[in-house]
Scaffold this motif. Sequence first.
Motif, PDB file in Angstrom:
ATOM      1  N   LEU A   5       0.859  -1.180   0.000  1.00 43.04           N
ATOM      2  CA  LEU A   5       0.000   0.000   0.000  1.00 43.04           C
ATOM      3  C   LEU A   5       0.896   1.232   0.000  1.00 43.04           C
ATOM      4  O   LEU A   5       1.721   1.407   0.905  1.00 43.04           O
ATOM      5  N   ALA A   6       0.750   2.083  -1.009  1.00 38.25           N
ATOM      6  CA  ALA A   6       1.579   3.281  -1.138  1.00 38.25           C
ATOM      7  C   ALA A   6       0.911   4.483  -0.491  1.00 38.25           C
ATOM      8  O   ALA A   6      -0.316   4.641  -0.554  1.00 38.25           O
ATOM      9  N   VAL A   7       1.718   5.324   0.150  1.00 41.48           N
ATOM     10  CA  VAL A   7       1.250   6.586   0.722  1.00 41.48           C
ATOM     11  C   VAL A   7       2.209   7.686   0.293  1.00 41.48           C
ATOM     12  O   VAL A   7       3.383   7.438  -0.007  1.00 41.48           O
TER      13      VAL A   7
ATOM     14  N   GLU B 188       4.443  -0.122   9.689  1.00 45.69           N
ATOM     15  CA  GLU B 188       5.820   0.191   9.322  1.00 45.69           C
ATOM     16  C   GLU B 188       5.782   0.966   8.012  1.00 45.69           C
ATOM     17  O   GLU B 188       5.143   0.518   7.048  1.00 45.69           O
ATOM     18  N   ILE B 189       6.429   2.118   7.970  1.00 43.92           N
ATOM     19  CA  ILE B 189       6.495   2.936   6.756  1.00 43.92           C
ATOM     20  C   ILE B 189       7.929   2.911   6.237  1.00 43.92           C
ATOM     21  O   ILE B 189       8.877   3.119   7.005  1.00 43.92           O
ATOM     22  N   TYR B 190       8.081   2.636   4.945  1.00 44.68           N
ATOM     23  CA  TYR B 190       9.415   2.524   4.365  1.00 44.68           C
ATOM     24  C   TYR B 190       9.384   3.023   2.923  1.00 44.68           C
ATOM     25  O   TYR B 190       8.323   3.227   2.337  1.00 44.68           O
ATOM     26  N   LYS B 191      10.559   3.226   2.346  1.00 44.18           N
ATOM     27  CA  LYS B 191      10.675   3.795   1.002  1.00 44.18           C
ATOM     28  C   LYS B 191      10.011   2.889  -0.042  1.00 44.18           C
ATOM     29  O   LYS B 191      10.057   1.663   0.062  1.00 44.18           O
ATOM     30  N   HIS B 192       9.431   3.515  -1.053  1.00 42.69           N
ATOM     31  CA  HIS B 192       8.829   2.803  -2.172  1.00 42.69           C
ATOM     32  C   HIS B 192       9.802   2.850  -3.355  1.00 42.69           C
ATOM     33  O   HIS B 192       9.816   3.825  -4.110  1.00 42.69           O
ATOM     34  N   PRO B 193      10.622   1.821  -3.529  1.00 39.38           N
ATOM     35  CA  PRO B 193      11.607   1.825  -4.615  1.00 39.38           C
ATOM     36  C   PRO B 193      10.944   1.452  -5.947  1.00 39.38           C
ATOM     37  O   PRO B 193      11.021   0.305  -6.404  1.00 39.38           O
ATOM     38  N   LYS B 194      10.318   2.402  -6.581  1.00 39.47           N
ATOM     39  CA  LYS B 194       9.458   2.107  -7.732  1.00 39.47           C
ATOM     40  C   LYS B 194      10.223   1.440  -8.871  1.00 39.47           C
ATOM     41  O   LYS B 194       9.759   0.449  -9.456  1.00 39.47           O
ATOM     42  N   GLU B 195      11.392   1.989  -9.220  1.00 38.66           N
ATOM     43  CA  GLU B 195      12.124   1.426 -10.355  1.00 38.66           C
ATOM     44  C   GLU B 195      12.534  -0.021 -10.085  1.00 38.66           C
ATOM     45  O   GLU B 195      12.391  -0.897 -10.950  1.00 38.66           O
ATOM     46  N   GLU B 196      13.039  -0.271  -8.877  1.00 44.65           N
ATOM     47  CA  GLU B 196      13.433  -1.632  -8.521  1.00 44.65           C
ATOM     48  C   GLU B 196      12.224  -2.557  -8.529  1.00 44.65           C
ATOM     49  O   GLU B 196      12.290  -3.698  -9.039  1.00 44.65           O
ATOM     50  N   ARG B 197      11.117  -2.095  -7.989  1.00 48.08           N
ATOM     51  CA  ARG B 197       9.894  -2.902  -7.960  1.00 48.08           C
ATOM     52  C   ARG B 197       9.440  -3.253  -9.371  1.00 48.08           C
ATOM     53  O   ARG B 197       9.116  -4.414  -9.670  1.00 48.08           O
TER      54      ARG B 197
ATOM     55  N   TRP C 168       6.220   6.232  -0.517  1.00 50.00           N
ATOM     56  CA  TRP C 168       6.375   5.436   0.692  1.00 50.00           C
ATOM     57  C   TRP C 168       5.415   4.261   0.650  1.00 50.00           C
ATOM     58  O   TRP C 168       4.353   4.328   0.014  1.00 50.00           O
ATOM     59  N   LEU C 169       5.793   3.175   1.299  1.00 52.74           N
ATOM     60  CA  LEU C 169       4.917   2.023   1.461  1.00 52.74           C
ATOM     61  C   LEU C 169       4.619   1.850   2.942  1.00 52.74           C
ATOM     62  O   LEU C 169       5.496   2.081   3.785  1.00 52.74           O
ATOM     63  N   ILE C 170       3.388   1.449   3.233  1.00 55.09           N
ATOM     64  CA  ILE C 170       2.984   1.236   4.626  1.00 55.09           C
ATOM     65  C   ILE C 170       2.487  -0.197   4.781  1.00 55.09           C
ATOM     66  O   ILE C 170       1.614  -0.652   4.039  1.00 55.09           O
ATOM     67  N   GLY C 171       3.087  -0.914   5.698  1.00 57.59           N
ATOM     68  CA  GLY C 171       2.690  -2.291   5.954  1.00 57.59           C
ATOM     69  C   GLY C 171       2.186  -2.448   7.375  1.00 57.59           C
ATOM     70  O   GLY C 171       2.442  -1.604   8.234  1.00 57.59           O
ATOM     71  N   GLY C 172       1.468  -3.515   7.638  1.00 62.30           N
ATOM     72  CA  GLY C 172       0.963  -3.771   8.976  1.00 62.30           C
ATOM     73  C   GLY C 172      -0.094  -4.850   8.985  1.00 62.30           C
ATOM     74  O   GLY C 172      -0.424  -5.437   7.941  1.00 62.30           O
ATOM     75  N   ASP C 173      -0.632  -5.106  10.160  1.00 61.28           N
ATOM     76  CA  ASP C 173      -1.671  -6.115  10.336  1.00 61.28           C
ATOM     77  C   ASP C 173      -3.022  -5.520   9.965  1.00 61.28           C
ATOM     78  O   ASP C 173      -3.374  -4.437  10.427  1.00 61.28           O
ATOM     79  N   LEU C 174      -3.780  -6.244   9.175  1.00 61.49           N
ATOM     80  CA  LEU C 174      -5.025  -5.736   8.611  1.00 61.49           C
ATOM     81  C   LEU C 174      -6.234  -6.322   9.336  1.00 61.49           C
ATOM     82  O   LEU C 174      -6.318  -7.533   9.539  1.00 61.49           O
ATOM     83  N   GLU C 175      -7.166  -5.451   9.716  1.00 61.54           N
ATOM     84  CA  GLU C 175      -8.479  -5.862  10.193  1.00 61.54           C
ATOM     85  C   GLU C 175      -9.518  -5.215   9.285  1.00 61.54           C
ATOM     86  O   GLU C 175      -9.638  -3.980   9.259  1.00 61.54           O
ATOM     87  N   VAL C 176     -10.241  -6.022   8.539  1.00 60.78           N
ATOM     88  CA  VAL C 176     -11.226  -5.508   7.580  1.00 60.78           C
ATOM     89  C   VAL C 176     -12.577  -5.466   8.277  1.00 60.78           C
ATOM     90  O   VAL C 176     -13.021  -6.458   8.869  1.00 60.78           O
ATOM     91  N   LEU C 177     -13.242  -4.309   8.207  1.00 59.25           N
ATOM     92  CA  LEU C 177     -14.415  -4.062   9.042  1.00 59.25           C
ATOM     93  C   LEU C 177     -15.616  -4.911   8.655  1.00 59.25           C
ATOM     94  O   LEU C 177     -16.431  -5.263   9.505  1.00 59.25           O
ATOM     95  N   GLU C 178     -15.737  -5.241   7.379  1.00 58.38           N
ATOM     96  CA  GLU C 178     -16.804  -6.148   6.942  1.00 58.38           C
ATOM     97  C   GLU C 178     -16.425  -6.698   5.584  1.00 58.38           C
ATOM     98  O   GLU C 178     -15.550  -6.145   4.903  1.00 58.38           O
ATOM     99  N   PRO C 179     -17.047  -7.794   5.141  1.00 60.67           N
ATOM    100  CA  PRO C 179     -16.678  -8.387   3.857  1.00 60.67           C
ATOM    101  C   PRO C 179     -16.785  -7.375   2.718  1.00 60.67           C
ATOM    102  O   PRO C 179     -17.708  -6.560   2.674  1.00 60.67           O
TER     103      PRO C 179
END
Length: 475
Positions: A148-150, A181-190, A215-226
């Motif tokens: 997920l990019a921010v 966790e927020i970290y760099k989004h290496p677009k060209e490498e990706r 930037w990319l943001i990672g973490g544990d996901l809780e989805v509120l409903e289907p």
Amino acid sequence: MASMAAAAFASTPSARRRRPPPRLSPSTHLSPPPALCVPRRAADEGGRRRRRHPGLRVRSGLIEPDGGRLSELVVEEPLRRARARESLALPRVKLSRIDLEWVHVLSEGWASPLRGFMRESEFLQTLHFNALRLADGSVVNMSVPIVLAVDDADRHRIGESSKVALFDADDNPVAILSDIEIYKHPKEERIARTWGTTAPGLPYVEEAITNAGNWLIGGDLEVLEPIKYKDGLDRFRLSPANLREEFTRRNADAVFAFQLRNPVHNGHALLMTDTRRRLLEMGYKNPILLLHPLGGFTKADDVPLSWRMKQHEKVLEDGVLDPETTVVSIFPSPMHYAGPTEVQWHAKARINAGANFYIVGRDPAGMGHPVEKRDLYDADHGKKVLSMAPGLERLNILPFKVAAYDKTQGKMAFFDPSRPQDFLFISGTKMRTLAKNKESPPDGFMCPGGWKVLVDYYDSLAPADNGKVPEAVPA
């Protein structure tokens, strides 16, 4: 399309509640899956390992998900209201259409054992190894980044918060991402490592990466409903848990998956019915076909999902495929068109849905080069990569036989190289051109009802009086 729902899977099962699997992290200890039915292997002349089906030991029961159990991330009903209230007080991240599709994928466990958007360690393993190593030392395949990019403004707004709320385009809360966790989004490498090129014009890149945040943001996901799309097709969007229940209800002792993003012609059907015949010859009693069209983002010139589903309905109605041994469902993933890299994701996700056989064809997940007049990938590399990919050892790969139109029989048949003059190869481009021009293919190429759907779709794109081509209308 009610008839298709009834014919394909009779009833929509509800997902069983499961204990959530542990979060994937360097400190997580996942129990390895139990011993499963896998083919014995034989080494070829170069020492590489290849699958050999005659040595297969037939056992009933569905293949275990990666990591031992599904990562189902939808909040249980009693907690949804509280989680929704919590989301309103958190920093917000707005989801794009493709972001929402990835939330859907993660929420149902297609990417098990992932528990959310990738943190940097998971992202780097995916880019460089096409796999994730779990804490117990086992390896699961993961070939495409689910991230997920921010942008800078998002990052500033998040500040020191350990949680963010994910909102859709209509400002509805969708999910909470925790322990972020927020970290760099290496677009060209990706881009280079996922597609093997940085040439301009890659559809997914232009849609989801080029203008995305740095930037990319990672973490544990809780989805509120289907996740629901309210497009008339939600009843076909069966989760891995739903599919496993349906396969169990049908007493399947083998499940073979067919991934596609195009209309089904009789050559496809021949491959699927021949696969079932081969599995019966191996000793299976009730192999079930998972006909699994891709339902996420596709490039502009692909036939839209609603029209493809209508065409698949006609294929079952006309008896080209047997409704009693076929389950039709929509795979919610976006499409990368990343060839041998992406086909591993398509195969891995079907393991989580219960498939232990995967049909792979020519140039799977491939496309034409966006700049040069050639295919972007070698047509045979996808099936070769699948037979060697780390983390896919439990999956039995079934390469396509080449099917073409046999002019002597007036139907699709397997190509016979001893009489090549008798066969006509009708490419996807040729098929689309015929449909656009309201011309008919040779009898026996596609069932008449299915062909009419395709003609109707292209007719809906006919230029208006002002010369503009309208957007595709829903089927």
